[in-house]
Write an enzyme that holds these catalytic residues in place. Sequence first.
Site, PDB file in Angstrom:
ATOM      1  N   CYS A   1       0.866  -1.186   0.000  1.00 52.56           N
ATOM      2  CA  CYS A   1       0.000   0.000   0.000  1.00 52.56           C
ATOM      3  C   CYS A   1       0.899   1.231   0.000  1.00 52.56           C
ATOM      4  CB  CYS A   1      -0.886  -0.065   1.253  1.00 52.56           C
ATOM      5  SG  CYS A   1      -2.171   1.162   1.318  1.00 52.56           S
TER       6      CYS A   1
ATOM      7  N   CYS B   1      -7.650   5.615  -8.795  1.00 53.24           N
ATOM      8  CA  CYS B   1      -7.295   6.261  -7.514  1.00 53.24           C
ATOM      9  C   CYS B   1      -7.037   7.736  -7.741  1.00 53.24           C
ATOM     10  CB  CYS B   1      -5.983   5.673  -6.995  1.00 53.24           C
ATOM     11  SG  CYS B   1      -6.188   4.425  -5.747  1.00 53.24           S
TER      12      CYS B   1
HETATM   13  C1  LIG Z   1      -3.772   5.284   4.404  1.00 54.32           C
HETATM   14  C2  LIG Z   1      -4.491   4.528   3.334  1.00 54.32           C
HETATM   15  C3  LIG Z   1      -4.896   5.203   2.187  1.00 54.32           C
HETATM   16  C4  LIG Z   1      -5.579   4.511   1.183  1.00 54.32           C
HETATM   17  N1  LIG Z   1      -5.983   5.191   0.071  1.00 54.32           N
HETATM   18  C5  LIG Z   1      -6.723   4.562  -0.873  1.00 54.32           C
HETATM   19  C6  LIG Z   1      -7.254   5.269  -1.985  1.00 54.32           C
HETATM   20  O1  LIG Z   1      -7.013   6.466  -2.148  1.00 54.32           O
HETATM   21  N2  LIG Z   1      -8.014   4.594  -2.873  1.00 54.32           N
HETATM   22  C7  LIG Z   1      -8.291   3.264  -2.719  1.00 54.32           C
HETATM   23  O2  LIG Z   1      -9.001   2.691  -3.554  1.00 54.32           O
HETATM   24  N3  LIG Z   1      -7.804   2.546  -1.674  1.00 54.32           N
HETATM   25  C8  LIG Z   1      -7.031   3.162  -0.743  1.00 54.32           C
HETATM   26  N4  LIG Z   1      -6.550   2.476   0.331  1.00 54.32           N
HETATM   27  C9  LIG Z   1      -6.829   1.035   0.435  1.00 54.32           C
HETATM   28  C10 LIG Z   1      -8.208   0.777   1.049  1.00 54.32           C
HETATM   29  O3  LIG Z   1      -8.360   1.496   2.233  1.00 54.32           O
HETATM   30  C11 LIG Z   1      -8.321  -0.714   1.291  1.00 54.32           C
HETATM   31  O4  LIG Z   1      -8.254  -1.362   0.051  1.00 54.32           O
HETATM   32  C12 LIG Z   1      -9.656  -1.062   1.940  1.00 54.32           C
HETATM   33  O5  LIG Z   1      -9.779  -0.470   3.213  1.00 54.32           O
HETATM   34  C13 LIG Z   1      -9.753  -2.583   2.061  1.00 54.32           C
HETATM   35  O6  LIG Z   1     -11.010  -2.917   2.535  1.00 54.32           O
HETATM   36  P1  LIG Z   1     -11.248  -4.314   3.289  1.00 54.32           P
HETATM   37  O7  LIG Z   1     -12.709  -4.402   3.498  1.00 54.32           O
HETATM   38  O8  LIG Z   1     -10.561  -5.394   2.545  1.00 54.32           O
HETATM   39  O9  LIG Z   1     -10.444  -4.207   4.669  1.00 54.32           O
HETATM   40  P2  LIG Z   1     -10.394  -3.089   5.793  1.00 54.32           P
HETATM   41  O10 LIG Z   1     -10.803  -1.763   5.300  1.00 54.32           O
HETATM   42  O11 LIG Z   1      -9.044  -3.213   6.396  1.00 54.32           O
HETATM   43  O12 LIG Z   1     -11.465  -3.571   6.861  1.00 54.32           O
HETATM   44  C14 LIG Z   1     -11.334  -4.736   7.608  1.00 54.32           C
HETATM   45  C15 LIG Z   1     -12.610  -4.971   8.386  1.00 54.32           C
HETATM   46  O13 LIG Z   1     -12.484  -6.212   9.079  1.00 54.32           O
HETATM   47  C16 LIG Z   1     -12.798  -6.022  10.453  1.00 54.32           C
HETATM   48  N5  LIG Z   1     -11.985  -6.988  11.216  1.00 54.32           N
HETATM   49  C17 LIG Z   1     -10.653  -7.213  11.141  1.00 54.32           C
HETATM   50  N6  LIG Z   1     -10.288  -8.179  11.993  1.00 54.32           N
HETATM   51  C18 LIG Z   1     -11.417  -8.577  12.610  1.00 54.32           C
HETATM   52  C19 LIG Z   1     -11.698  -9.549  13.612  1.00 54.32           C
HETATM   53  N7  LIG Z   1     -10.757 -10.306  14.167  1.00 54.32           N
HETATM   54  N8  LIG Z   1     -12.984  -9.679  14.032  1.00 54.32           N
HETATM   55  C20 LIG Z   1     -13.975  -8.931  13.507  1.00 54.32           C
HETATM   56  N9  LIG Z   1     -13.776  -8.001  12.574  1.00 54.32           N
HETATM   57  C21 LIG Z   1     -12.510  -7.828  12.116  1.00 54.32           C
HETATM   58  C22 LIG Z   1     -12.458  -4.565  10.748  1.00 54.32           C
HETATM   59  O14 LIG Z   1     -13.191  -4.102  11.867  1.00 54.32           O
HETATM   60  C23 LIG Z   1     -12.903  -3.905   9.442  1.00 54.32           C
HETATM   61  O15 LIG Z   1     -14.294  -3.656   9.472  1.00 54.32           O
HETATM   62  C24 LIG Z   1      -5.829   3.131   1.334  1.00 54.32           C
HETATM   63  C25 LIG Z   1      -5.406   2.458   2.495  1.00 54.32           C
HETATM   64  C26 LIG Z   1      -4.741   3.148   3.475  1.00 54.32           C
HETATM   65  C27 LIG Z   1      -4.300   2.418   4.722  1.00 54.32           C
END
Ligand SMILES: Cc1cc2nc3c(=O)[nH]c(=O)nc-3n(C[C@H](O)[C@H](O)[C@H](O)COP(=O)(O)OP(=O)(O)OC[C@H]3O[C@@H](n4cnc5c(N)ncnc54)[C@H](O)[C@@H]3O)c2cc1C
Length: 401
Positions: free
Chosen positions: A159, A343
Site C-alpha cells: 500500500c 485512484c
Molecule cells: C492510508 C491509506 C490510504 C488509502 N488510500 C486509498 C485510496 O485512495 N483509494 C483506494 O481505492 N484505496 C485506498 N486504500 C486502500 C483501502 O483502504 C483498502 O483497500 C480497503 O480499506 C480494504 O477494505 P477491506 O474491506 O478489505 O479491509 P479493511 O478496510 O481493512 O477492513 C477490515 C474490516 O475487518 C474487520 N476486522 C478485522 N479483523 C477482525 C476480527 N478479528 N474480528 C472482527 N472483525 C474484524 C475490521 O473491523 C474492518 O471492518 C488506502 C489504504 C490506506 C491504509
Amino acid sequence: MHIVIIGGSFGGLTTAYDLRRLLPRRQYEITVISKERRFIFIPSLPWVAMGSKTIADISFDLERPLTSKGVNFVEAAVTGIDPQARKVHTDQEAFDYDYLVIATGHRSANEAVEGLGPFDGPGHSLMSPPEAEEARDALAAFLDDPGPMVIGCAPGASCVGPAYEFLFEVHHALKQRSLASKVPITFVTPEPFLGHFGVGGFGKIRQFLEGELEDRDVRYHTSVAISKITAGSVELEDGTEFESRFSLVIPPLAGVKPVAEAEGLANPKGFIPVDPNYRHKDFGTIYAVGVAVALPPVEETPVPVNFPKTGHMTEQMAKIAAGNIAADILGGEKTSPDLRVECIMSMGTEGAHIFADPVRPPRNVSAMSNGKRWLWAKKFFSNYYLWKMKRGATRSPKWVW
Ligand SMILES: Cc1cc2nc3c(=O)[nH]c(=O)nc-3n(C[C@H](O)[C@H](O)[C@H](O)COP(=O)(O)OP(=O)(O)OC[C@H]3O[C@@H](n4cnc5c(N)ncnc54)[C@H](O)[C@@H]3O)c2cc1C
C-alpha cells in the site's frame, strides 16, 4: 440458510448489501460481524494524519444502515474460524454459517523491520485510524521543533500510495508555515521507480513524480530496503543511514490473526488463496475479498513490492463474490471479470488521478493526469462514498466507482 460476513469495511459492507439485494430475506439470513462498529473511509487517513479531518468526519455507525436493510450486525472480534465445522468464534458467541465471506483486511507486519511503529517502535504509520491519529499528534509536536524527515515504505510493502500522499501533504504544510527549509525530506521506497505502486506504474506517472519531488527538493531513493528505524535515523540494508527526527514508513502487510491461524485457510502471510470467483481454493463455502485475499505481485523486483488491494478493487471483488455466492445458491452463471483500478492521490494544492484497466499489465488503458480538479474530486468522492454506503447503494453512476 445463514451467510456470515466478517468485516464491516469496503469488502464486508459491499458484499452484505449486494447479497441482501440478491437473496430473498425470508429464506436467507445475513450477519455482518465486525470488531469496529463504524465504517471508516480509510483512504482519508492521510488527511487525519495532517489534522484536516477527524475520524468522526470520515465514518458512520454500521448498525442502522445494516439492520434497516435486513442484515444482522454483531460488534465482536472474531477469535477463531473453523472451516471444517463451519463455525466462527468471537469474543462473545459462536456463529454457524452455510457460507462465510472473509473481509478482514490487514495486520501491519511491523515485525518485518526493526523500529516500525508507532505503538511498537519509533516509526510512524497511517495504516489504521489509531495510527493516523498518533501520526497527527507526533507531527504537530515535530512542527514545533522541526528537523530532517524520512517518508517511505518498507520492503514488501503493498500500500505505497499513502506514503506519496503524506509526502505531498506534509511538504504543503511545511511551505505554508515557511518551514520547508528547516525540514530536509528523504523519500525511500522499495519500488524500482517512483510511481511503480506494485503494479508496474501508470502512464507517465514515473516522470511526473520524479519532477514533482525534484521541484520540492525531496531526495529520493528507489529499490532500497529499510532495515532499521530509530528515534533519530532510518537505516538501509546497504549501510546507508539517513538522519530523521520524524519517520513515517508504510509496513508490509499480513492477514489478521484468526485468519492466519485457522488450519488450511491462509498462506504463510495470512492471506487467503482464492480462485477467480473469490472462492477459497479448498473450502467451497468460504469466499474472501479485499486486502484479506492473496494476490501475487505483478513482477519480480530487486527489492520486493507487493500487489496493492485498493478500496476500488475491494469493492469490485465484493460485488463479484456476492454475485457468485448468489449463483451458487440460486443457480446461474458465475463471473470473474478482471480488476480495474482508479485512484486519486491528494498532493496538497492539487491531485493526481490514475486509472488502469485491467490493473495487471499488459493493459487496455493505463493513464494518469493531474490538476486542481482532482483534489476537488477526491474531496467530493470521500463524502459521496460515505453518503452512498450509509444508504446501502453499492451501484454508482458511470463517472464514479
Ligand atoms: C492510508 C491509506 C490510504 C488509502 N488510500 C486509498 C485510496 O485512495 N483509494 C483506494 O481505492 N484505496 C485506498 N486504500 C486502500 C483501502 O483502504 C483498502 O483497500 C480497503 O480499506 C480494504 O477494505 P477491506 O474491506 O478489505 O479491509 P479493511 O478496510 O481493512 O477492513 C477490515 C474490516 O475487518 C474487520 N476486522 C478485522 N479483523 C477482525 C476480527 N478479528 N474480528 C472482527 N472483525 C474484524 C475490521 O473491523 C474492518 O471492518 C488506502 C489504504 C490506506 C491504509
